[in-house]
Design a protein around this motif. Sequence first.
Motif, PDB file in Angstrom:
ATOM      1  N   THR A  18       0.882  -1.045  -0.034  1.00  0.00           N
ATOM      2  CA  THR A  18      -0.087   0.110  -0.076  1.00  0.00           C
ATOM      3  C   THR A  18       0.939   1.097   0.191  1.00  0.00           C
ATOM      4  O   THR A  18       1.658   1.358   0.797  1.00  0.00           O
ATOM      5  CB  THR A  18      -0.960  -0.055   1.209  1.00  0.00           C
ATOM      6  N   PHE A  19       0.621   2.117  -0.772  1.00  0.00           N
ATOM      7  CA  PHE A  19       1.217   3.386  -1.077  1.00  0.00           C
ATOM      8  C   PHE A  19       0.388   4.472  -0.879  1.00  0.00           C
ATOM      9  O   PHE A  19      -0.770   4.548  -1.499  1.00  0.00           O
ATOM     10  CB  PHE A  19       2.033   3.469  -2.520  1.00  0.00           C
ATOM     11  N   THR A  20       0.537   5.264  -0.246  1.00  0.00           N
ATOM     12  CA  THR A  20      -0.394   6.588  -0.114  1.00  0.00           C
ATOM     13  C   THR A  20       0.456   7.884  -0.403  1.00  0.00           C
ATOM     14  O   THR A  20       1.688   7.919  -0.113  1.00  0.00           O
ATOM     15  CB  THR A  20      -0.875   6.817   1.559  1.00  0.00           C
ATOM     16  N   LEU A  21      -0.366   8.727  -0.683  1.00  0.00           N
ATOM     17  CA  LEU A  21       0.040  10.232  -1.023  1.00  0.00           C
ATOM     18  C   LEU A  21       0.830  10.750   0.011  1.00  0.00           C
ATOM     19  O   LEU A  21       0.217  10.557   0.996  1.00  0.00           O
ATOM     20  CB  LEU A  21      -1.015  11.083  -1.653  1.00  0.00           C
ATOM     21  N   ALA A  22       1.935  11.312   0.111  1.00  0.00           N
ATOM     22  CA  ALA A  22       2.447  12.195   0.996  1.00  0.00           C
ATOM     23  C   ALA A  22       1.588  13.221   1.352  1.00  0.00           C
ATOM     24  O   ALA A  22       0.968  13.931   0.671  1.00  0.00           O
ATOM     25  CB  ALA A  22       3.910  12.519   0.845  1.00  0.00           C
ATOM     26  N   THR A  23       1.395  13.511   2.736  1.00  0.00           N
ATOM     27  CA  THR A  23       0.709  14.747   3.280  1.00  0.00           C
ATOM     28  C   THR A  23       1.743  15.816   4.013  1.00  0.00           C
ATOM     29  O   THR A  23       2.567  15.118   4.512  1.00  0.00           O
ATOM     30  CB  THR A  23      -0.462  14.470   4.429  1.00  0.00           C
ATOM     31  N   TYR A  24       1.537  17.018   3.746  1.00  0.00           N
ATOM     32  CA  TYR A  24       2.348  17.800   4.223  1.00  0.00           C
ATOM     33  C   TYR A  24       1.500  19.092   5.200  1.00  0.00           C
ATOM     34  O   TYR A  24       0.157  19.426   4.979  1.00  0.00           O
ATOM     35  CB  TYR A  24       3.012  18.695   3.384  1.00  0.00           C
ATOM     36  N   THR A  25       2.269  19.536   6.185  1.00  0.00           N
ATOM     37  CA  THR A  25       1.639  20.716   7.109  1.00  0.00           C
ATOM     38  C   THR A  25       1.979  21.881   6.618  1.00  0.00           C
ATOM     39  O   THR A  25       3.081  22.369   6.299  1.00  0.00           O
ATOM     40  CB  THR A  25       2.427  20.495   8.502  1.00  0.00           C
ATOM     41  N   VAL A  26       0.892  22.527   6.137  1.00  0.00           N
ATOM     42  CA  VAL A  26       1.200  24.093   5.784  1.00  0.00           C
ATOM     43  C   VAL A  26       0.484  25.033   6.952  1.00  0.00           C
ATOM     44  O   VAL A  26      -0.344  24.848   7.760  1.00  0.00           O
ATOM     45  CB  VAL A  26      -0.068  24.182   4.629  1.00  0.00           C
ATOM     46  N   THR A  27       1.749  25.694   7.313  1.00  0.00           N
ATOM     47  CA  THR A  27       1.456  26.601   8.433  1.00  0.00           C
ATOM     48  C   THR A  27       1.373  28.040   7.777  1.00  0.00           C
ATOM     49  O   THR A  27       2.262  28.484   7.313  1.00  0.00           O
ATOM     50  CB  THR A  27       2.571  26.302   9.419  1.00  0.00           C
ATOM     51  N   VAL A  28       0.571  28.845   8.496  1.00  0.00           N
ATOM     52  CA  VAL A  28       0.415  30.245   8.133  1.00  0.00           C
ATOM     53  C   VAL A  28       0.609  30.963   9.321  1.00  0.00           C
ATOM     54  O   VAL A  28      -0.241  31.027  10.455  1.00  0.00           O
ATOM     55  CB  VAL A  28      -0.846  30.591   7.552  1.00  0.00           C
ATOM     56  N   SER A  29       1.811  31.917   9.211  1.00  0.00           N
ATOM     57  CA  SER A  29       1.913  32.836  10.475  1.00  0.00           C
ATOM     58  C   SER A  29       1.638  34.301   9.895  1.00  0.00           C
ATOM     59  O   SER A  29       1.922  34.698   8.982  1.00  0.00           O
ATOM     60  CB  SER A  29       3.401  32.517  10.948  1.00  0.00           C
ATOM     61  N   LYS A  30       1.187  35.160  10.963  1.00  0.00           N
ATOM     62  CA  LYS A  30       0.911  36.209  10.558  1.00  0.00           C
ATOM     63  C   LYS A  30       1.791  37.125  11.429  1.00  0.00           C
ATOM     64  O   LYS A  30       2.163  37.020  12.630  1.00  0.00           O
ATOM     65  CB  LYS A  30      -0.615  36.787  11.238  1.00  0.00           C
ATOM     66  N   SER A  31       2.382  38.306  10.767  1.00  0.00           N
ATOM     67  CA  SER A  31       3.392  39.148  11.419  1.00  0.00           C
ATOM     68  C   SER A  31       2.942  40.539  11.084  1.00  0.00           C
ATOM     69  O   SER A  31       2.102  40.806  10.690  1.00  0.00           O
ATOM     70  CB  SER A  31       4.731  38.844  10.807  1.00  0.00           C
ATOM     71  N   GLY A  32       3.624  41.485  12.025  1.00  0.00           N
ATOM     72  CA  GLY A  32       3.370  42.740  12.007  1.00  0.00           C
ATOM     73  C   GLY A  32       2.392  43.326  12.954  1.00  0.00           C
ATOM     74  O   GLY A  32       1.841  42.659  13.638  1.00  0.00           O
ATOM     75  N   ALA A  33       2.352  44.559  13.256  1.00  0.00           N
ATOM     76  CA  ALA A  33       1.482  45.167  13.983  1.00  0.00           C
ATOM     77  C   ALA A  33      -0.118  45.420  13.858  1.00  0.00           C
ATOM     78  O   ALA A  33      -0.903  45.412  14.742  1.00  0.00           O
ATOM     79  CB  ALA A  33       1.941  46.746  14.459  1.00  0.00           C
ATOM     80  N   GLY A  34      -0.279  44.999  12.499  1.00  0.00           N
ATOM     81  CA  GLY A  34      -1.770  44.985  12.325  1.00  0.00           C
ATOM     82  C   GLY A  34      -2.495  43.688  12.282  1.00  0.00           C
ATOM     83  O   GLY A  34      -1.893  42.777  12.956  1.00  0.00           O
TER      84      GLY A  34
ATOM     85  N   SER B 163      -7.484  33.035   4.394  1.00  0.00           N
ATOM     86  CA  SER B 163      -8.484  31.987   4.454  1.00  0.00           C
ATOM     87  C   SER B 163      -8.023  31.115   2.772  1.00  0.00           C
ATOM     88  O   SER B 163      -7.559  31.844   2.062  1.00  0.00           O
ATOM     89  CB  SER B 163      -9.644  32.510   4.202  1.00  0.00           C
ATOM     90  N   GLY B 164      -8.652  29.771   2.797  1.00  0.00           N
ATOM     91  CA  GLY B 164      -8.327  29.119   1.857  1.00  0.00           C
ATOM     92  C   GLY B 164      -7.782  27.846   1.994  1.00  0.00           C
ATOM     93  O   GLY B 164      -7.184  27.489   2.753  1.00  0.00           O
ATOM     94  N   ASN B 165      -8.393  26.655   1.200  1.00  0.00           N
ATOM     95  CA  ASN B 165      -7.824  25.398   1.239  1.00  0.00           C
ATOM     96  C   ASN B 165      -8.137  24.942   2.664  1.00  0.00           C
ATOM     97  O   ASN B 165      -7.062  24.294   3.371  1.00  0.00           O
ATOM     98  CB  ASN B 165      -6.571  25.302   0.629  1.00  0.00           C
ATOM     99  N   GLY B 166      -9.301  25.346   3.292  1.00  0.00           N
ATOM    100  CA  GLY B 166      -9.419  24.804   4.801  1.00  0.00           C
ATOM    101  C   GLY B 166      -8.738  25.687   5.714  1.00  0.00           C
ATOM    102  O   GLY B 166      -8.961  25.318   6.903  1.00  0.00           O
ATOM    103  N   ILE B 167      -8.153  26.698   5.545  1.00  0.00           N
ATOM    104  CA  ILE B 167      -7.322  27.151   6.462  1.00  0.00           C
ATOM    105  C   ILE B 167      -8.037  28.612   6.710  1.00  0.00           C
ATOM    106  O   ILE B 167      -8.772  29.361   5.367  1.00  0.00           O
ATOM    107  CB  ILE B 167      -5.895  27.855   5.827  1.00  0.00           C
ATOM    108  N   ALA B 168      -8.450  28.971   7.777  1.00  0.00           N
ATOM    109  CA  ALA B 168      -9.059  30.276   8.148  1.00  0.00           C
ATOM    110  C   ALA B 168      -8.527  30.979   9.392  1.00  0.00           C
ATOM    111  O   ALA B 168      -8.711  30.776  10.474  1.00  0.00           O
ATOM    112  CB  ALA B 168     -10.565  30.238   8.478  1.00  0.00           C
ATOM    113  N   CYS B 169      -7.591  31.740   9.014  1.00  0.00           N
ATOM    114  CA  CYS B 169      -6.450  32.237  10.184  1.00  0.00           C
ATOM    115  C   CYS B 169      -6.456  33.606  10.129  1.00  0.00           C
ATOM    116  O   CYS B 169      -6.489  34.278   9.276  1.00  0.00           O
ATOM    117  CB  CYS B 169      -4.935  31.950   9.552  1.00  0.00           C
ATOM    118  N   GLY B 170      -6.883  33.977  11.403  1.00  0.00           N
ATOM    119  CA  GLY B 170      -7.573  33.692  12.457  1.00  0.00           C
ATOM    120  C   GLY B 170      -7.466  32.457  13.297  1.00  0.00           C
ATOM    121  O   GLY B 170      -6.704  32.192  13.923  1.00  0.00           O
ATOM    122  N   ALA B 171      -8.654  31.757  13.137  1.00  0.00           N
ATOM    123  CA  ALA B 171      -8.869  30.508  13.935  1.00  0.00           C
ATOM    124  C   ALA B 171      -7.987  29.596  13.813  1.00  0.00           C
ATOM    125  O   ALA B 171      -7.292  28.894  14.667  1.00  0.00           O
ATOM    126  CB  ALA B 171     -10.511  30.181  13.756  1.00  0.00           C
ATOM    127  N   THR B 172      -7.652  29.300  12.602  1.00  0.00           N
ATOM    128  CA  THR B 172      -6.840  27.900  12.244  1.00  0.00           C
ATOM    129  C   THR B 172      -5.674  28.200  11.395  1.00  0.00           C
ATOM    130  O   THR B 172      -6.040  28.981  10.252  1.00  0.00           O
ATOM    131  CB  THR B 172      -7.634  26.816  11.628  1.00  0.00           C
TER     132      THR B 172
END
Length: 530
Positions: free
Chosen positions: A126-142, A147-156
């Motif tokens: 059995t071979f499965t597609l590799a999965t990767y972690t996508v991390t979005v970090s926010k910077s700056g004073a603002g 959002s997009g592809n299941g990411i809603a950052c703010g929350a996630t």
Amino acid sequence: MSARSVLVLVVVLAACGDDSVRTLADAPTFPDGPADAEVDAPIDGPDDVELTVVLAGTGGGEVTSDPAGVTCGATCAAGYPSGTLVTLTAAPDVGSVFAGWSGGGCTGTAATCEVSLAAATSVTATFTLATYTVTVSKSGAGTGTVSGNGIACGATCTATVDHGTLLSLAAAPTALSTFAGWGGPCTGTGSCMVTVTGDTTITAAFALDDLTLSVTRGGTGTGTVSSAPAGISCGVDCDETYMANQLVTLTAVAGTGSTFAGWSGGGCTGTGTCAVTMTAATAVTATFTLDTYALTVTPAGTGTGTVTSVPAGISCGADCSQLYDHGTMVTLTAAPTLGSTFTGWTGSGCTGTSTCTVAMTAARAVTATFTLNTYLLTVMKIGTGTGTVTSSPAGISCGGDCTNLYNHGQAVMLTAVATTGSAATVSKFVGWTGGGCTGVGTCTVTLAAATTVRARFDLAPNLMFVTSTTSTAALGGLDGADNTCQSLAQAAGLVGTGANQNATFRAWLSSSTMSASTRMNGARGWVRRD
């Protein structure tokens, strides 16, 4: 016919005869060589068993065998003599992960699996597609969201995605913020489009909006406004840009001669510091007023007069105090009234008798002195007689003192009294000349200038009368004769009125050995009244 079909057929045929099947006229031949040639795929013998490999899962990969025979992708089954120990090796494709073995006694996720063939065997890789972690970090004073592809950052701010997933992310700043741009595999400020081939970190920078704080100085005075944090120094720099939500504290300092009157705008009031939270472009006004000081003029002295000012405000007499702005130069002018003289200034640096200029940098007080004019009243006695002149109010007693100074407008009453005494000096007051005085009564002079008044005294004429009165009694000498003569003159109305009220009569007897001239002490100017 496929390779697998050939193998199966051979096995079937082998079950029906011996190795001579290889020489049967209708036996199939292997491609690329004679019937007895060596080939990669094992040539099944009568005891060969089949090993089948099944590829499963969402991923892709390859399974190979040792001894050779299975190369799956291309060949997923091979026959081996019973009892053969076959080692299978799984190699995932790029972007896939080998998830593990099942069947044929194989388990786990190790890359190799050993299969001892005793019967036909099936193994699943059995071979499965590799999965990767996508991390979005926010910077700056603002602040903002991604959002997009299941990411809603703010929350996630993390998501797990398959290898090769095409991410499409959008950044949206919140109020008072601006999206400043992406970091990581994305750049710019548009959408972030990236194909994920490994763990990925994406940065979204949000900056606070820049908002302008403007300070205006109002009012008649002067002063400066400074800020913390720095940026505004008004006078010179009255506008500055600050980040949204920045707390800016303004401090006002009045200039010399001015007072800070207070703030308006930006929610600021009063005269303390002004704290502004920058939630929008903001305008603040700092009002400064010029200080005002009282200039007070005091008239002094025995005289009278007026004081006026330039600029207007003081008209003293009536209005002797006025408020002026700091730094105003006020010129005072004194004007004496009739009969007075302006004798000078004192106070606030003013001296002399010209104009007085006062710099209004503090409350000021000036005194203007007016002196009432004085005039010399002179009494001159003229004529042949003598007498005295006295004044009310006192000052002249002429005889001895015939002049005196009196204030302008002073009414002085003069009284003349003729000399009485011996017949030789008896005088009468004849009258006044000068100073507006006439007649023989009192003289009242109202002084408006130096004045001379003349009082005329003339010697009184000597009166004589002749009587032939015969006295039978003793006269009592010359004194007795004088008394008799005085009584006769009184009876004749020669004494007691006018200039004669103090007349003294003496007797001269024709039988006397003394001459009349000697008897009358040399008096002259005889007038007979009988």
